[in-house]
Motif scaffolding. Structure first.
Motif, PDB file in Angstrom:
ATOM      1  N   ILE A   5      40.655  34.308  25.595  1.00 15.33           N
ATOM      2  CA  ILE A   5      39.855  35.475  25.276  1.00 15.33           C
ATOM      3  C   ILE A   5      38.644  35.051  24.455  1.00 15.33           C
ATOM      4  O   ILE A   5      37.522  35.455  24.713  1.00 15.33           O
ATOM      5  N   GLU A  40      34.763  37.757  37.724  1.00  8.02           N
ATOM      6  CA  GLU A  40      35.291  36.547  37.114  1.00  8.02           C
ATOM      7  C   GLU A  40      36.808  36.551  37.096  1.00  8.02           C
ATOM      8  O   GLU A  40      37.441  35.508  37.167  1.00  8.02           O
ATOM      9  N   LEU A  41      37.408  37.746  36.984  1.00 13.71           N
ATOM     10  CA  LEU A  41      38.849  37.822  36.894  1.00 13.71           C
ATOM     11  C   LEU A  41      39.526  37.779  38.248  1.00 13.71           C
ATOM     12  O   LEU A  41      40.720  37.558  38.334  1.00 13.71           O
ATOM     13  N   ARG A  64      42.833  26.774  31.551  1.00 18.93           N
ATOM     14  CA  ARG A  64      43.327  27.385  30.323  1.00 18.93           C
ATOM     15  C   ARG A  64      42.194  27.716  29.367  1.00 18.93           C
ATOM     16  O   ARG A  64      42.202  28.737  28.713  1.00 18.93           O
ATOM     17  N   ILE A  90      40.347  30.890  30.652  1.00 23.14           N
ATOM     18  CA  ILE A  90      40.918  32.224  30.584  1.00 23.14           C
ATOM     19  C   ILE A  90      41.275  32.641  29.167  1.00 23.14           C
ATOM     20  O   ILE A  90      41.854  33.697  28.971  1.00 23.14           O
ATOM     21  N   LEU A 102      39.123  42.517  27.164  1.00 20.95           N
ATOM     22  CA  LEU A 102      40.418  41.908  27.422  1.00 20.95           C
ATOM     23  C   LEU A 102      41.426  42.338  26.373  1.00 20.95           C
ATOM     24  O   LEU A 102      42.593  42.581  26.676  1.00 20.95           O
ATOM     25  N   GLU A 103      40.953  42.439  25.122  1.00 16.87           N
ATOM     26  CA  GLU A 103      41.871  42.891  24.078  1.00 16.87           C
ATOM     27  C   GLU A 103      42.279  44.322  24.331  1.00 16.87           C
ATOM     28  O   GLU A 103      43.423  44.711  24.116  1.00 16.87           O
ATOM     29  N   PHE A 109      45.518  41.959  26.435  1.00 14.92           N
ATOM     30  CA  PHE A 109      45.761  40.531  26.480  1.00 14.92           C
ATOM     31  C   PHE A 109      45.578  39.929  25.098  1.00 14.92           C
ATOM     32  O   PHE A 109      44.795  40.398  24.298  1.00 14.92           O
ATOM     33  N   ARG A 110      46.303  38.899  24.838  1.00 14.17           N
ATOM     34  CA  ARG A 110      46.198  38.234  23.539  1.00 14.17           C
ATOM     35  C   ARG A 110      46.120  36.749  23.756  1.00 14.17           C
ATOM     36  O   ARG A 110      46.682  36.226  24.698  1.00 14.17           O
ATOM     37  N   ASP A 111      45.461  36.085  22.833  1.00 16.16           N
ATOM     38  CA  ASP A 111      45.434  34.627  22.901  1.00 16.16           C
ATOM     39  C   ASP A 111      46.661  34.025  22.250  1.00 16.16           C
ATOM     40  O   ASP A 111      47.125  32.973  22.625  1.00 16.16           O
ATOM     41  N   ARG A 153      42.569  27.140  41.163  1.00 19.10           N
ATOM     42  CA  ARG A 153      42.733  28.376  40.401  1.00 19.10           C
ATOM     43  C   ARG A 153      43.422  29.447  41.238  1.00 19.10           C
ATOM     44  O   ARG A 153      44.329  30.143  40.754  1.00 19.10           O
ATOM     45  N   SER A 155      48.655  32.175  27.533  1.00 16.00           N
ATOM     46  CA  SER A 155      47.572  32.118  28.510  1.00 16.00           C
ATOM     47  C   SER A 155      47.405  33.472  29.164  1.00 16.00           C
ATOM     48  O   SER A 155      48.314  34.281  29.195  1.00 16.00           O
ATOM     49  N   LEU A 156      46.236  33.687  29.681  1.00 14.52           N
ATOM     50  CA  LEU A 156      45.937  34.956  30.343  1.00 14.52           C
ATOM     51  C   LEU A 156      46.929  35.195  31.447  1.00 14.52           C
ATOM     52  O   LEU A 156      47.390  36.301  31.693  1.00 14.52           O
ATOM     53  N   GLN A 157      47.304  34.099  32.076  1.00 14.05           N
ATOM     54  CA  GLN A 157      48.208  34.185  33.194  1.00 14.05           C
ATOM     55  C   GLN A 157      49.561  34.696  32.749  1.00 14.05           C
ATOM     56  O   GLN A 157      50.161  35.538  33.375  1.00 14.05           O
ATOM     57  N   ARG A 165      33.450  40.774  26.930  1.00 12.32           N
ATOM     58  CA  ARG A 165      34.673  40.292  27.593  1.00 12.32           C
ATOM     59  C   ARG A 165      35.837  40.271  26.627  1.00 12.32           C
ATOM     60  O   ARG A 165      36.944  40.709  26.933  1.00 12.32           O
ATOM     61  N   ARG A 166      35.574  39.776  25.421  1.00  8.10           N
ATOM     62  CA  ARG A 166      36.637  39.683  24.429  1.00  8.10           C
ATOM     63  C   ARG A 166      37.195  41.066  24.129  1.00  8.10           C
ATOM     64  O   ARG A 166      38.406  41.291  24.142  1.00  8.10           O
ATOM     65  N   TYR A 181      27.784  38.850  26.635  1.00 12.52           N
ATOM     66  CA  TYR A 181      28.824  39.014  27.638  1.00 12.52           C
ATOM     67  C   TYR A 181      30.180  38.590  27.091  1.00 12.52           C
ATOM     68  O   TYR A 181      31.199  39.238  27.341  1.00 12.52           O
ATOM     69  N   GLU A 182      30.203  37.480  26.344  1.00 13.22           N
ATOM     70  CA  GLU A 182      31.467  37.000  25.789  1.00 13.22           C
ATOM     71  C   GLU A 182      32.057  38.040  24.852  1.00 13.22           C
ATOM     72  O   GLU A 182      33.267  38.270  24.842  1.00 13.22           O
TER      73      GLU A 182
END
Lengths: 356, 420
Positions: free
Chosen positions: A156, B124-125, A151, A154, B293-294, B298-300, A346, B309-311, B289-290, B285-286
């Motif tokens: 953001i 990574e994904l 968690r 993943i 993803l946005e 995707f949202r946190d 995972r 969760s991303l899932q 990535r942020r 990189y972060e």
């Protein structure tokens, strides 16, 4: 990594610089010779500084019936009172009705290296009348730690350093009772070796005499495969459980640490083969010091003598310590947990939601 | 779970102080990877500098000025020094600053850097991934070559650096610094620094938080931007082959710190390699990535401010996609039904037409038939009339014996036969 030819760095300029120039258009790695000192190896120092600053995390779990000396063993391993019992003195020891998981965390430091050590104890395991599925809380706990890490990973906006609570090694205590592994032991190790590094040890090995130990070592050397079902020759060999355990593990396809599949190169394999020969280690735990031959040693005092824990002739505790902490295995345990067990968790997890 | 964390003292040597060494041993086995991006105009001395920095001679033919757009060319080399194996990738920008219209010069560079981040993110994904053995191609440091004009930064420099400073660690350096005099150099350096600051461009500063390196790093930070000289040639000076540039008025030694800052740059790159890599991974990189993803939706935090969760986001997206799919399917179905209806209507119409035509034809046929009947009748009447007439004519004939030509002929014949 592609195939590379190790080239020595020479201080004097070479006669002809040997380089492999790629013929194709696609840029492939070209081996180049350095004409002089550049200073690339400074990166090693930086790594050291960085790791010393951030410190290490190590999480170990001990599983076994009560009374096998788990807490004492952990204390002996880390030369301090890290176990739950020692940290919470005065609490009445009652065998709980169900398997419970209790973790305790300490920060220990040695020569500038800081380690955050978490020991998870599992009181109640194997102590009930009906021990079916007593491994479920343990499996749940291990998977929970993976889930926590997943968690965090993943998110953001995620943390710079994700806190690692995953179990890096699970020490399983086998009682020195029979010559075969009990169904409980087999079931547990079979299930758990799939999701975590399992290190089986024979607890309270001071009940095995030297001859018995010598005998099974001999048996291992002459007949390492062994044949299941062959009756034992002498009653003294009733206690020679090690080769049988190895045979058991092989028959049931249980892969304990160090796993054969993860040997990285021949050097690794040779080192690990030597360890695998001796697994499971016959250990004795002791956290009291005694005087032997003018030296203070950790050991157990009995009417017939003092069992020195650190003496390889007396017990195999030093081997266990070397495996878990020293040499290259502590980092190895963490790497296998991260690259293999966590990744397979995972994959399972992300695939789960795919099914409608 | 017991979460309190106590410090404990050890009674004897346990042995985990070997952990850093264990880690280093593993890293050595794995090898290191470092990626440098060199941005600078053609001919500013990028290749020469790289050769000087790593004391090697990387094969790289000089490029032309006539490239239509900026191209990035990565090349990977494997260097070994004692037991450290370094996989070094140098990415060169070809044609930078050569075009007439330099408006889009920096875009290919930004795209390249983003592409490397994207590749890493995709890995990574992935569900089944192997980050452990992934060859990291993300750019760890960008050496930006400034022209040694001695005056100020060019607009192209400012534009490019501004578009890159949040994506990569930029170390600005002055190329071909042997063309500036010492006094001019100091002024130039300060001018550059103040221009960078006033334009809000963040360049890489060597870290000063660790005591062992903070002192030297602070000093080095003061020397930025480094004024470098590179050379692929060696000159024989006092029985030693030294990397240098030979001029009629003297020799510029690359490795001499009073001549140029090349050695400083080399030292700083090597001693801060780990920090550069870490900043690239943990910061640049972060950030990428942020944003990415946005962008993907995707949202946190979910709509009820519950952490999503991303899932679950994957799940929600998949569900939405499925619904979309269903809707589209419905649409297509409806469209199909509509068309079928239309076609059926058309066919019916046609059928109608044919029917009417048929009826029309039948009518015509009937009419024709009637007409023919009439005609037939008329004809029959005529025939009847004719027969009547014929009957009367025959009647008249049988009543009057008239020598018909036939009789005369018979008479003639008789006469002839009589004379015979």
């Amino acid at each position: 990594g592609s195939s590379l030819e190790p080239e020595e760095c020479s201080m004097e300029p070479p006669a002809v610089p040997e380089e492999e120039v790629p013929v194709t258009v696609a840029p492939g790695p070209v081996g180049c010779q350095l004409f002089g000192y550049v200073g690339i190896e400074a990166v090693l120092d930086q790594m050291k500084i960085k790791t010393m600053k951030t410190g290490f995390e190590f999480n170990i779990m001990v599983v076994g019936q009560s009374g096998l000396g788990k807490s004492t063993m952990v204390n002996t391993l880390f030369k301090s009172k890290v176990s739950r019992k020692s940290s919470q003195p005065g609490q009445e020891e009652r065998i709980p009705k169900t398997v419970q998981l209790q973790s305790i965390t300490h920060v220990i430091e040695e020569k500038g290296v800081k380690m955050k050590l978490t020991v998870t104890d599992t009181p109640g395991f194997g102590d009930q009348i009906n021990n079916e599925n007593c491994w479920d809380p343990i499996i749940k706990y291990i998977n929970e730690q993976y889930e926590r890490y997943l968690r965090e990973e993943i998110l953001i906006t995620r943390k710079r350093k994700i806190p690692d609570t995953r179990v890096h090694g699970c020490v399983y205590f086998v009682p020195p009772t029979g010559h075969w592994l009990r169904p409980l032991d087999l079931e547990f190790m079979r299930r758990l070796s799939k999701i975590v590094n399992v290190v089986p040890v024979i607890a309270k090995a001071d009940t095995l005499t030297l001859e018995e130990r010598a005998e099974f070592k001999q048996r291992v050397r002459t007949d390492p495969q062994g044949t299941p079902g062959v009756p034992h020759v002498s009653p003294a060999q009733l206690k020679s459980c090690i080769p049988q355990i190895q045979e058991d593990l092989k028959t049931h396809a249980i892969s304990v640490y160090p796993q054969e599949d993860f040997d990285q190169d021949p050097e690794d394999r040779a080192l690990n083969d030597r360890i695998r020969e001796k697994i499971p280690f016959a250990v004795v735990g002791a956290d009291q010091e005694h005087q032997v031959n003018g030296k203070r040693v950790l050991g157990r005092k009995t009417k017939w003598g003092i069992i020195e824990v650190e003496n390889p002739a007396h017990c195999e505790f030093p081997l266990l310590r070397d495996l878990l902490i020293r040499r290259s295995h502590l980092q190895d345990l963490k790497d296998i947990t991260h690259n293999v067990h966590y990744e397979s968790y995972r994959v399972r997890r992300l695939n789960e939601s795919n099914r409608p | 779970q017991n979460d309190d964390c106590r410090t404990l003292s050890l009674s004897a040597h346990v042995g985990f102080d070997s952990l850093p060494d264990q880690l280093i041993k593993k890293s050595i086995k794995q090898g290191f990877c470092f990626n440098i991006l060199c941005i600078g105009e053609t001919g500013i001395g990028k290749s020469a500098l790289i050769n000087s920095l790593f004391n090697s001679s990387f094969e790289d033919p000089p490029s032309t000025h006539f490239l239509p757009s900026v191209q990035l060319k990565p090349q990977t080399y494997e260097l070994q020094e004692s037991n450290v194996l370094l996989k070094l990738t140098i990415v060169n920008t070809l044609g930078f600053g050569d075009q007439m219209n330099k408006r889009d010069s920096y875009q290919p560079i930004v795209d390249y850097i983003d592409a490397q981040f994207e590749a890493y993110l995709q890995e990574e994904l992935r569900i089944i991934r192997s980050l452990f053995s992934y060859h990291d191609t993300r750019i760890h440091v960008c050496l930006y070559f400034i022209s040694p004009t001695g005056r100020s930064l060019k607009t192209l420099d400012l534009l490019t650096m501004r578009s890159l400073h949040s994506k990569v660690n930029i170390i600005p350096i002055i190329g071909k610094a042997d063309s500036i005099s010492k006094t001019e150099l100091q002024e130039f350096k300060s001018k550059i620094v103040s221009e960078l600051v006033s334009n809000g461009i963040q360049t890489y500063q060597f870290p000063t938080d660790d005591e062992t390196v903070s002192e030297i790093n602070t000093i080095m930070n003061g020397h930025l931007p480094f004024a470098v000289v590179g050379s692929t040639e060696k000159v024989n000076i006092g029985n030693q082959m030294v990397r240098a540039r030979q001029y009629p008025w003297g020799i510029v030694k690359v490795e001499n710190e009073s001549h140029c800052d090349t050695v400083k740059l080399r030292k700083m790159l090597c001693t801060n390699m780990e920090d550069l890599r870490e900043k690239t991974h943990a910061q640049h990189y972060e950030l990428y990535r942020r944003c990415r993803l946005e962008e993907m939706g995707f949202r946190d935090i979910g709509p009820e401010t519950k952490p999503v969760s991303l899932q679950e986001a994957y799940e929600a997206k998949r569900h939405k996609f499925y619904l979309d799919l269903q809707r589209k399917e419905e649409e297509i179905k409806q469209g199909f039904v509509q068309r079928v209806k239309e076609k059926a209507g058309m066919l019916k119409e046609a059928e109608q037409k044919v029917q009417t035509k048929f009826e029309c034809l039948v009518l015509m046929h009937q009419e024709e038939e009637l007409k023919l009947e009439e005609k037939k009748k008329v004809l029959e009447d005529e025939i009847a009339e004719f027969i009547e007439k014929k009957a009367t004519a025959e009647l008249l004939q049988s009543q009057t014996p008239v020598s018909t030509p036939v009789d005369l002929k018979r008479q003639g014949l008789q006469k002839v036969s009589a004379y015979a």
